[in-house]
Design a protein around this motif. Structure first.
Motif, PDB file in Angstrom:
ATOM      1  N   ALA A   1       0.832  -1.210   0.000  1.00 44.53           N
ATOM      2  CA  ALA A   1       0.000   0.000   0.000  1.00 44.53           C
ATOM      3  C   ALA A   1       0.863   1.256   0.000  1.00 44.53           C
ATOM      4  CB  ALA A   1      -0.932  -0.008   1.212  1.00 44.53           C
ATOM      5  N   ILE A   2       1.944   1.240   0.764  1.00 42.85           N
ATOM      6  CA  ILE A   2       2.843   2.400   0.773  1.00 42.85           C
ATOM      7  C   ILE A   2       3.479   2.580  -0.591  1.00 42.85           C
ATOM      8  CG2 ILE A   2       5.053   3.231   1.692  1.00 42.85           C
ATOM      9  CD1 ILE A   2       4.208   2.059   4.388  1.00 42.85           C
ATOM     10  N   GLY A   3       3.884   1.493  -1.218  1.00 44.80           N
ATOM     11  CA  GLY A   3       4.472   1.576  -2.558  1.00 44.80           C
ATOM     12  C   GLY A   3       3.497   2.133  -3.577  1.00 44.80           C
ATOM     13  N   VAL A   4       2.249   1.651  -3.549  1.00 44.40           N
ATOM     14  CA  VAL A   4       1.229   2.141  -4.479  1.00 44.40           C
ATOM     15  C   VAL A   4       0.948   3.620  -4.244  1.00 44.40           C
ATOM     16  CG1 VAL A   4      -1.222   1.956  -5.100  1.00 44.40           C
ATOM     17  CG2 VAL A   4       0.170  -0.112  -4.863  1.00 44.40           C
ATOM     18  N   LEU A   5       0.809   4.012  -2.971  1.00 45.05           N
ATOM     19  CA  LEU A   5       0.548   5.410  -2.643  1.00 45.05           C
ATOM     20  C   LEU A   5       1.691   6.307  -3.113  1.00 45.05           C
ATOM     21  CD1 LEU A   5      -1.148   7.580  -1.212  1.00 45.05           C
ATOM     22  CD2 LEU A   5       0.077   7.005   0.895  1.00 45.05           C
ATOM     23  N   ALA A   6       2.922   5.880  -2.829  1.00 49.74           N
ATOM     24  CA  ALA A   6       4.086   6.678  -3.245  1.00 49.74           C
ATOM     25  C   ALA A   6       4.123   6.839  -4.767  1.00 49.74           C
ATOM     26  CB  ALA A   6       5.372   6.026  -2.744  1.00 49.74           C
ATOM     27  N   TRP A   7       3.794   5.786  -5.487  1.00 49.86           N
ATOM     28  CA  TRP A   7       3.813   5.840  -6.952  1.00 49.86           C
ATOM     29  C   TRP A   7       2.705   6.749  -7.487  1.00 49.86           C
ATOM     30  CZ3 TRP A   7       7.124   4.749 -10.615  1.00 49.86           C
ATOM     31  CH2 TRP A   7       6.678   4.677 -11.941  1.00 49.86           C
ATOM     32  N   ARG A   8       1.531   6.683  -6.866  1.00 50.39           N
ATOM     33  CA  ARG A   8       0.396   7.450  -7.380  1.00 50.39           C
ATOM     34  C   ARG A   8       0.535   8.949  -7.154  1.00 50.39           C
ATOM     35  NH1 ARG A   8      -5.410   4.869  -7.019  1.00 50.39           N
ATOM     36  NH2 ARG A   8      -5.634   6.675  -8.350  1.00 50.39           N
ATOM     37  N   VAL A   9       1.222   9.352  -6.078  1.00 52.00           N
ATOM     38  CA  VAL A   9       1.326  10.783  -5.784  1.00 52.00           C
ATOM     39  C   VAL A   9       2.661  11.377  -6.238  1.00 52.00           C
ATOM     40  CG1 VAL A   9      -0.225  10.538  -3.812  1.00 52.00           C
ATOM     41  CG2 VAL A   9       2.256  10.488  -3.436  1.00 52.00           C
ATOM     42  N   ARG A  10       3.439  10.615  -7.001  1.00 55.01           N
ATOM     43  CA  ARG A  10       4.790  11.062  -7.348  1.00 55.01           C
ATOM     44  C   ARG A  10       4.807  12.363  -8.132  1.00 55.01           C
ATOM     45  NH1 ARG A  10       3.167   7.451 -11.005  1.00 55.01           N
ATOM     46  NH2 ARG A  10       3.854   7.619 -13.181  1.00 55.01           N
ATOM     47  N   HIS A  11       3.780  12.637  -8.938  1.00 54.90           N
ATOM     48  CA  HIS A  11       3.752  13.875  -9.719  1.00 54.90           C
ATOM     49  C   HIS A  11       3.099  15.010  -8.928  1.00 54.90           C
ATOM     50  CE1 HIS A  11       5.293  11.796 -13.168  1.00 54.90           C
ATOM     51  NE2 HIS A  11       4.252  10.986 -13.233  1.00 54.90           N
ATOM     52  N   ALA A  12       2.010  14.703  -8.238  1.00 54.78           N
ATOM     53  CA  ALA A  12       1.282  15.744  -7.509  1.00 54.78           C
ATOM     54  C   ALA A  12       2.019  16.167  -6.245  1.00 54.78           C
ATOM     55  CB  ALA A  12      -0.117  15.241  -7.150  1.00 54.78           C
TER      56      ALA A  12
ATOM     57  N   TRP B   1       5.649  15.124  -5.031  1.00 49.67           N
ATOM     58  CA  TRP B   1       6.893  14.348  -5.103  1.00 49.67           C
ATOM     59  C   TRP B   1       7.581  14.251  -3.742  1.00 49.67           C
ATOM     60  CZ3 TRP B   1      11.332  16.577  -3.478  1.00 49.67           C
ATOM     61  CH2 TRP B   1      11.371  17.971  -3.415  1.00 49.67           C
ATOM     62  N   ALA B   2       7.406  15.276  -2.891  1.00 49.99           N
ATOM     63  CA  ALA B   2       8.031  15.233  -1.564  1.00 49.99           C
ATOM     64  C   ALA B   2       7.432  14.111  -0.722  1.00 49.99           C
ATOM     65  CB  ALA B   2       7.867  16.575  -0.866  1.00 49.99           C
ATOM     66  N   ALA B   3       6.134  13.850  -0.900  1.00 49.61           N
ATOM     67  CA  ALA B   3       5.504  12.748  -0.172  1.00 49.61           C
ATOM     68  C   ALA B   3       6.094  11.414  -0.624  1.00 49.61           C
ATOM     69  CB  ALA B   3       3.997  12.765  -0.375  1.00 49.61           C
ATOM     70  N   THR B   4       6.300  11.255  -1.934  1.00 47.67           N
ATOM     71  CA  THR B   4       6.918  10.035  -2.452  1.00 47.67           C
ATOM     72  C   THR B   4       8.323   9.865  -1.898  1.00 47.67           C
ATOM     73  OG1 THR B   4       5.610  10.121  -4.478  1.00 47.67           O
ATOM     74  CG2 THR B   4       7.646   8.845  -4.552  1.00 47.67           C
ATOM     75  N   ALA B   5       9.102  10.943  -1.904  1.00 47.49           N
ATOM     76  CA  ALA B   5      10.466  10.878  -1.368  1.00 47.49           C
ATOM     77  C   ALA B   5      10.453  10.547   0.121  1.00 47.49           C
ATOM     78  CB  ALA B   5      11.182  12.200  -1.617  1.00 47.49           C
ATOM     79  N   GLY B   6       9.521  11.153   0.866  1.00 44.32           N
ATOM     80  CA  GLY B   6       9.439  10.890   2.294  1.00 44.32           C
ATOM     81  C   GLY B   6       9.070   9.445   2.605  1.00 44.32           C
ATOM     82  N   LEU B   7       8.111   8.892   1.866  1.00 45.28           N
ATOM     83  CA  LEU B   7       7.720   7.498   2.087  1.00 45.28           C
ATOM     84  C   LEU B   7       8.868   6.552   1.764  1.00 45.28           C
ATOM     85  CD1 LEU B   7       4.075   7.559   0.673  1.00 45.28           C
ATOM     86  CD2 LEU B   7       4.755   7.316   3.076  1.00 45.28           C
ATOM     87  N   ALA B   8       9.580   6.845   0.662  1.00 45.00           N
ATOM     88  CA  ALA B   8      10.735   6.012   0.304  1.00 45.00           C
ATOM     89  C   ALA B   8      11.799   6.095   1.394  1.00 45.00           C
ATOM     90  CB  ALA B   8      11.299   6.455  -1.041  1.00 45.00           C
ATOM     91  N   TRP B   9      12.072   7.305   1.872  1.00 46.38           N
ATOM     92  CA  TRP B   9      13.036   7.508   2.948  1.00 46.38           C
ATOM     93  C   TRP B   9      12.649   6.681   4.174  1.00 46.38           C
ATOM     94  CZ3 TRP B   9      14.352  13.147   4.876  1.00 46.38           C
ATOM     95  CH2 TRP B   9      15.130  13.078   6.032  1.00 46.38           C
ATOM     96  N   CYS B  10      11.386   6.750   4.543  1.00 49.20           N
ATOM     97  CA  CYS B  10      10.893   6.060   5.735  1.00 49.20           C
ATOM     98  C   CYS B  10      11.125   4.553   5.641  1.00 49.20           C
ATOM     99  CB  CYS B  10       9.417   6.372   5.922  1.00 49.20           C
ATOM    100  SG  CYS B  10       8.703   5.646   7.403  1.00 49.20           S
ATOM    101  N   VAL B  11      10.742   3.963   4.513  1.00 47.25           N
ATOM    102  CA  VAL B  11      10.871   2.512   4.359  1.00 47.25           C
ATOM    103  C   VAL B  11      12.335   2.103   4.243  1.00 47.25           C
ATOM    104  CG1 VAL B  11      10.327   0.565   2.849  1.00 47.25           C
ATOM    105  CG2 VAL B  11       8.562   2.243   3.389  1.00 47.25           C
ATOM    106  N   LEU B  12      13.111   2.854   3.447  1.00 43.44           N
ATOM    107  CA  LEU B  12      14.517   2.496   3.258  1.00 43.44           C
ATOM    108  C   LEU B  12      15.328   2.670   4.544  1.00 43.44           C
ATOM    109  CD1 LEU B  12      15.180   3.988  -0.294  1.00 43.44           C
ATOM    110  CD2 LEU B  12      14.910   1.574   0.342  1.00 43.44           C
ATOM    111  N   ALA B  13      14.943   3.624   5.384  1.00 41.51           N
ATOM    112  CA  ALA B  13      15.670   3.828   6.641  1.00 41.51           C
ATOM    113  C   ALA B  13      15.447   2.682   7.619  1.00 41.51           C
ATOM    114  CB  ALA B  13      15.249   5.151   7.279  1.00 41.51           C
TER     115      ALA B  13
END
Length: 201
Positions: free
Chosen positions: A57-68, A70-82
């Motif tokens: 769900a986090i992956g889908v959400l990050a992908w769907r909001v990447r254009h609208a 992008w900071a949310a996508t970067a933040g979610l990726a940061w959170c999971v990768l950390a």
């Protein structure tokens, strides 16, 4: 050298711990310095299925909001990768599977994502009168609740005995919180209480 090897049965545990950690960011209740977690039996365990669903769900959400947003996508990726290094430690069988301090760096990405999401919502509702007022009130309530929770956590963390008593209450059958409570009681001069905790541990 040669003493560390992957324990692949702990992959499911690492996934469950990641889910639990992310859940603490969404609903910060049940926080403690020590979390007693058991390894799920297999990939079809409910805990593992829930973890895979949450990460998906986090992956889908990050992908769907990447254009609208992008900071949310970067933040979610940061959170999971950390959280990945902690998952690697779990798989290598090093340290406790879940500890509160491993969320500190990951939570920065979560806050970026939430802030970007809140900003995007505000841009949509700011000119809608009653909706904007309701959104502002909701934000104030959430911030007030988090502020109260932060003060409560600070009070617990300021007293080592209270910190480990909380951990013992939440994980009464595990030896480690009792051992650390015993050390905190001994440091506080409460030797009889410390002895009881050491004996129980």
């Amino acid at each position: 050298p040669g003493q560390v090897a992957p324990e692949w049965r702990f992959v499911w545990l690492a996934l469950d711990v990641m889910r639990r950690s992310l859940a603490l960011l969404v609903v910060p209740t049940g926080q403690t310095a020590f979390h007693a977690v058991a390894a799920p039996a297999s990939v079809v365990s409910p805990a593992v299925i829930a973890a895979l669903a949450a990460l998906g769900a986090i992956g889908v959400l990050a992908w769907r909001v990447r254009h609208a947003a992008w900071a949310a996508t970067a933040g979610l990726a940061w959170c999971v990768l950390a959280l990945a290094p902690a998952a690697a430690l779990v798989i290598l069988g090093r340290g406790e599977p879940m500890t509160e301090h491993r969320l500190y760096f990951a939570s920065c990405g979560w806050f970026v994502a939430v802030g970007a999401g809140a900003g995007a919502v505000w841009q949509r509702v700011r000119n809608r009168g009653a909706v904007a007022t309701a959104a502002t009130a909701a934000l104030c309530v959430v911030l007030a609740a988090l502020a109260v929770d932060t003060m409560a956590r600070n009070a617990v963390w300021s007293d080592p005995v209270a910190l480990w008593e909380e951990s013992v209450t939440l994980a009464p059958s595990h030896y480690r919180p009792r051992l650390l409570l015993g050390e905190a009681l001994q440091d506080a001069g409460r030797r009889e209480d410390a002895l009881a905790q050491f004996s129980e541990a």
